[in-house]
Design an enzyme around this catalytic site. Structure first.
Site, PDB file in Angstrom:
ATOM      1  N   ARG A 115       0.795  -1.328   0.100  1.00 53.56           N
ATOM      2  CA  ARG A 115      -0.029  -0.058   0.161  1.00 53.56           C
ATOM      3  C   ARG A 115       0.829   1.254   0.010  1.00 53.56           C
ATOM      4  O   ARG A 115       1.749   1.670   0.940  1.00 53.56           O
ATOM      5  CB  ARG A 115      -1.047  -0.152   1.231  1.00 53.56           C
ATOM      6  CG  ARG A 115      -1.479   1.277   1.468  1.00 53.56           C
ATOM      7  CD  ARG A 115      -2.676   1.340   2.562  1.00 53.56           C
ATOM      8  NE  ARG A 115      -3.885   0.660   1.774  1.00 53.56           N
ATOM      9  CZ  ARG A 115      -5.024   0.657   2.414  1.00 53.56           C
ATOM     10  NH1 ARG A 115      -5.380   1.404   3.496  1.00 53.56           N
ATOM     11  NH2 ARG A 115      -5.962  -0.003   1.715  1.00 53.56           N
ATOM     12  N   HIS A 142      -7.458   0.618  -6.462  1.00 51.45           N
ATOM     13  CA  HIS A 142      -7.484  -0.029  -5.449  1.00 51.45           C
ATOM     14  C   HIS A 142      -8.252  -1.541  -5.672  1.00 51.45           C
ATOM     15  O   HIS A 142      -9.459  -1.550  -5.439  1.00 51.45           O
ATOM     16  CB  HIS A 142      -8.494   0.676  -4.091  1.00 51.45           C
ATOM     17  CG  HIS A 142      -8.251   0.099  -2.842  1.00 51.45           C
ATOM     18  ND1 HIS A 142      -7.702  -1.011  -2.568  1.00 51.45           N
ATOM     19  CD2 HIS A 142      -8.961   0.417  -1.875  1.00 51.45           C
ATOM     20  CE1 HIS A 142      -7.846  -1.209  -1.315  1.00 51.45           C
ATOM     21  NE2 HIS A 142      -8.782  -0.250  -0.991  1.00 51.45           N
ATOM     22  N   GLN A 145     -10.294  -3.799  -3.267  1.00 49.33           N
ATOM     23  CA  GLN A 145     -11.445  -3.361  -3.069  1.00 49.33           C
ATOM     24  C   GLN A 145     -12.366  -3.535  -3.983  1.00 49.33           C
ATOM     25  O   GLN A 145     -13.678  -3.741  -3.691  1.00 49.33           O
ATOM     26  CB  GLN A 145     -11.379  -1.725  -2.665  1.00 49.33           C
ATOM     27  CG  GLN A 145     -12.652  -1.062  -2.403  1.00 49.33           C
ATOM     28  CD  GLN A 145     -12.986  -1.562  -0.748  1.00 49.33           C
ATOM     29  OE1 GLN A 145     -12.399  -1.461  -0.134  1.00 49.33           O
ATOM     30  NE2 GLN A 145     -14.337  -2.001  -0.792  1.00 49.33           N
ATOM     31  N   ASP A 237     -17.163   7.486  -1.479  1.00 46.87           N
ATOM     32  CA  ASP A 237     -15.740   7.054  -1.081  1.00 46.87           C
ATOM     33  C   ASP A 237     -15.514   8.631  -0.397  1.00 46.87           C
ATOM     34  O   ASP A 237     -16.115   9.626  -0.587  1.00 46.87           O
ATOM     35  CB  ASP A 237     -14.605   6.894  -2.026  1.00 46.87           C
ATOM     36  CG  ASP A 237     -13.546   6.651  -1.167  1.00 46.87           C
ATOM     37  OD1 ASP A 237     -13.411   6.638  -0.104  1.00 46.87           O
ATOM     38  OD2 ASP A 237     -12.261   6.631  -1.887  1.00 46.87           O
ATOM     39  N   CYS A 277     -16.311   2.027   0.522  1.00 45.42           N
ATOM     40  CA  CYS A 277     -15.349   1.061   0.790  1.00 45.42           C
ATOM     41  C   CYS A 277     -14.803   1.207   2.529  1.00 45.42           C
ATOM     42  O   CYS A 277     -13.995   0.237   2.729  1.00 45.42           O
ATOM     43  CB  CYS A 277     -14.235   1.598  -0.045  1.00 45.42           C
ATOM     44  SG  CYS A 277     -13.615   3.279   0.101  1.00 45.42           S
ATOM     45  N   ARG A 305     -13.795  -8.380   1.614  1.00 45.25           N
ATOM     46  CA  ARG A 305     -12.469  -8.005   1.287  1.00 45.25           C
ATOM     47  C   ARG A 305     -11.701  -9.283   1.738  1.00 45.25           C
ATOM     48  O   ARG A 305     -10.552  -9.830   1.109  1.00 45.25           O
ATOM     49  CB  ARG A 305     -11.946  -6.835   2.255  1.00 45.25           C
ATOM     50  CG  ARG A 305     -12.393  -5.470   1.783  1.00 45.25           C
ATOM     51  CD  ARG A 305     -11.741  -5.187   0.618  1.00 45.25           C
ATOM     52  NE  ARG A 305     -10.259  -4.987   0.520  1.00 45.25           N
ATOM     53  CZ  ARG A 305      -9.586  -3.939   0.768  1.00 45.25           C
ATOM     54  NH1 ARG A 305     -10.378  -2.930   1.194  1.00 45.25           N
ATOM     55  NH2 ARG A 305      -8.387  -4.187   0.824  1.00 45.25           N
TER      56      ARG A 305
HETATM   57  N1   CP Z   1     -11.018   0.168   2.477  1.00 48.26           N
HETATM   58  C1   CP Z   1     -10.047  -0.095   2.902  1.00 48.26           C
HETATM   59  O1   CP Z   1      -8.927  -0.357   2.071  1.00 48.26           O
HETATM   60  O2   CP Z   1      -9.678   0.153   4.291  1.00 48.26           O
HETATM   61  P1   CP Z   1      -8.551   0.206   4.908  1.00 48.26           P
HETATM   62  O3   CP Z   1      -7.783   1.675   4.576  1.00 48.26           O
HETATM   63  O4   CP Z   1      -8.924   0.159   6.435  1.00 48.26           O
HETATM   64  O5   CP Z   1      -7.713  -0.862   4.598  1.00 48.26           O
HETATM   65  N1  NVA Z   2      -9.693   6.989  -1.549  1.00 41.55           N
HETATM   66  C1  NVA Z   2      -9.427   6.521  -0.078  1.00 41.55           C
HETATM   67  C2  NVA Z   2      -9.514   5.305   0.021  1.00 41.55           C
HETATM   68  C3  NVA Z   2      -9.303   4.456   1.543  1.00 41.55           C
HETATM   69  C4  NVA Z   2      -9.601   2.966   1.522  1.00 41.55           C
HETATM   70  C5  NVA Z   2      -7.795   6.750   0.056  1.00 41.55           C
HETATM   71  O1  NVA Z   2      -7.102   6.648  -0.799  1.00 41.55           O
HETATM   72  O2  NVA Z   2      -7.511   7.300   1.043  1.00 41.55           O
END
Ligand code: CP
Ligand code: NVA
Length: 319
Positions: A115, A142, A145, A237, A277, A305
């Site tokens: 990530r 993502h 997701q 989101d 999400c 997930r």
């Molecule tokens: N939706 C999602 O990816 O959540 P986290 O940021 O908690 O991993």
């Molecule tokens: N769009 C958000 C998603 C978090 C799961 C971000 O990137 O922070």
């Protein structure tokens, strides 16, 4: 990491052994359907020893609840192990290169999840790793997701092709992966965002092509009321993603007309379901009445997930 010609188990028609998952643009519709079937199977049969002795390395340069815990729990449920690597604690955070990190980690673990911010970093990691690399969120995509989103839609509606799915809000990483995957699977996809916050133009073009190939459609509609008309699914989101914290105040103003509330949902189909999400900001992109209401499926979506990532892990690790 490259694709191999592994012998297929009776359950699998297609081998994804050795594959990276950076974006759904790299996967065929058939491969996605296979992953969805395997996810459904694993949801009913959660515990096994299929990944006994296998280790997943998980690099995090951003916060996470769902991704971290579901990947770790998923590995454990299949007899494997996961190692949490916060970039603040490993040498990557002190300037060690992605290439060196990729090569070293590949000699210890069987797959790497990352990530991070730039998509280029995920791509570099995949280029230099000799084990599969899974994108656990970057600024562009993502994918894990989106697979959970689509599994949730399938569970809720009993089908995918022909549904109208509307993403309302920022044209961000979550929007990109959602629109790509839904268009690939034959849905009528609409993204509704303020001017200047549209999805990336190249991804829009790719999504239009995917929709043409699948019998679906893809449109960007700035008016949220027009966008959600007759929608089967409404998704949103956060308005400021991780890394955009300085823009939060400005975005609160720009996105206010895009809040998913009862008034907006009244324009959707009677049986509409709401997705997010998570994490959510109640009172910003969605009201508490909607996200905590009967139409919301956000916790089913979050649970999924776990199941889809287990399917991804099992497939790329050839378990
Ligand atoms: N939706 C999602 O990816 O959540 P986290 O940021 O908690 O991993
Ligand atoms: N769009 C958000 C998603 C978090 C799961 C971000 O990137 O922070």
């Amino acid at each position: 990491m490259t694709k191999s010609n592994a012998v297929l188990s009776p359950f699998k028609k297609i081998s994804l052994k050795g594959r990276d998952l950076l974006t759904w643009l790299d996967y065929t519709t058939e491969e996605v359907h296979e992953l969805l079937s395997l996810s459904e199977h694993l949801k009913k049969n959660p515990v096994s020893k299929k990944l006994e002795g296998k280790t997943l390395g998980m690099i995090f340069e951003k916060s996470s609840t769902r991704t971290r815990v579901s990947f770790e729990a998923g590995m454990l449920q299949m007899g494997g192990h996961a190692i949490y690597l916060n970039s603040r604690d490993i040498q990557l955070g002190r300037g060690e290169s992605i290439a060196d990190t990729a090569k070293v980690l590949s000699s210890y673990v069987d797959a790497i999840m990352i990530r991070t911010f730039e998509h280029e970093k995920v791509a570099q990691l995949a280029e230099h790793a000799s084990v599969p690399v899974i994108n656990g969120l970057c600024d562009m995509y993502h994918p894990c997701q989106a697979l959970a989103d689509v599994l949730t839609i399938l569970e809720l509606k009993g089908k995918l092709s022909g549904l109208k799915v509307v993403y309302v809000g920022d044209g961000n990483n979550v929007a990109h992966s959602f629109m790509i995957l839904c268009a690939k699977l034959g849905m009528d996809v609409v993204v509704s965002c303020p001017k200047g916050y549209e999805p990336d133009e190249e991804i829009v073009q790719a999504t239009v092509q995917l929709a043409e190939g699948s019998g679906g459609t893809f449109t960007v509609v700035h008016d949220p009321v027009e966008a959600v008309a007759g929608a089967d699914i409404v998704y949103t989101d956060v308005w400021a993603s991780m890394g955009q914290e300085e823009e939060t105040v400005e975005r609160l103003g720009v996105f206010a007309p895009y809040q998913v509330n009862d008034a907006l949902l009244s324009h959707a189909a009677d049986e509409v379901n709401f997705l997010h999400c998570l994490p959510a900001h109640r009172g910003e992109e969605v009201t508490a009445e909607v996200i905590d209401g009967l139409k919301s499926a956000v916790f089913q979506q979050a649970e999924n997930r776990l199941h889809v990532q287990k399917a991804i892990l099992l497939s790329v690790l050839g378990g």
